[in-house]
Design a protein around this motif. Sequence first.
Motif, short mmCIF file in Angstrom:
data_model
loop_
_atom_site.label_atom_id
_atom_site.label_comp_id
_atom_site.label_asym_id
_atom_site.label_seq_id
_atom_site.Cartn_x
_atom_site.Cartn_y
_atom_site.Cartn_z
N PHE A 87 0.72 -1.42 0.02
CA PHE A 87 0.03 0.02 0.00
C PHE A 87 0.95 1.30 -0.12
N LYS A 88 1.96 1.16 0.62
CA LYS A 88 2.81 2.37 0.50
C LYS A 88 3.41 2.55 -0.67
N TYR A 90 1.95 1.70 -3.63
CA TYR A 90 0.96 1.93 -4.44
C TYR A 90 0.87 3.67 -4.19
N GLY A 91 0.85 4.04 -3.06
CA GLY A 91 0.90 5.44 -2.50
C GLY A 91 1.70 6.30 -3.35
N LEU A 94 0.85 6.62 -7.03
CA LEU A 94 -0.37 7.26 -6.86
C LEU A 94 0.16 8.71 -7.34
N ASN A 216 -2.77 -0.94 -8.26
CA ASN A 216 -2.91 0.15 -9.18
C ASN A 216 -3.48 0.15 -10.51
#
Length: 231
Positions: A87-88, A90-91, A94, A216
């Motif tokens: 998740f980090k 992907y962040g 993003l 993503n």
Amino acid sequence: MKRTGDQLTIITRILILIGMFLLVLFVPSILQIGGLFQKTPGVIYIAAILFLVVYIGIAVLGWWILKPNLSKPQFKRFSSEEINTVFKTYGLILVLNIVFNYFMKIVFNSGSTENQANINSLLSSNVVTLIVFGFAGAFIAPFVEEFIFRGIVINYFFKHRAWWLNVVLSGIIFSLGHASSNPISFALYATMGMILAYTFKKSGQIKMSIAVHMLNNTVAMIITIVSLLFM
């Protein structure tokens, strides 16, 4: 006996990569060709099935080529730490997408990449293609592209050189596989590819880059489909 990249000549490694790269570029054309015969009963469904079979086949082939190069199990259950990393990462992707798209709008007055425009065009062609390509983009493409652009590239080229060389190469080749109409668009996909390559290389687990890529693509595909259907 299957051989690792170290056991193959550089020419063989290059030919394998080019072959897999061309397969990835070719597979969407199956749906595009099927879309030309929408008025012919059943053709679009045959094209959709053929697309899925070929795309899954490319994933299986990519894994078959990659697997001998991996020294440890790759698909064990995710730990909480690994999920947090996914998740980090992907962040980070993003945020970088937002930044690159902002500068692309400022410099080239373009709201999206050429690759995204091509995806929008394909998804909007018919309902069958929307469902099949949407599913494949979210759940099959991450396996195909990670096996090839991360797994094969990282293990076939510059494996025993400076750590960053195959990370950069992975990003560049990944970007070449995604249509770009300007340098910022190219840099966007190259940067994403490098982040995914670093994720795989640091963890030694192809599941990590696949998970980030899948997250993503799934979010992007949902946003794209919703915008096409309701906006």
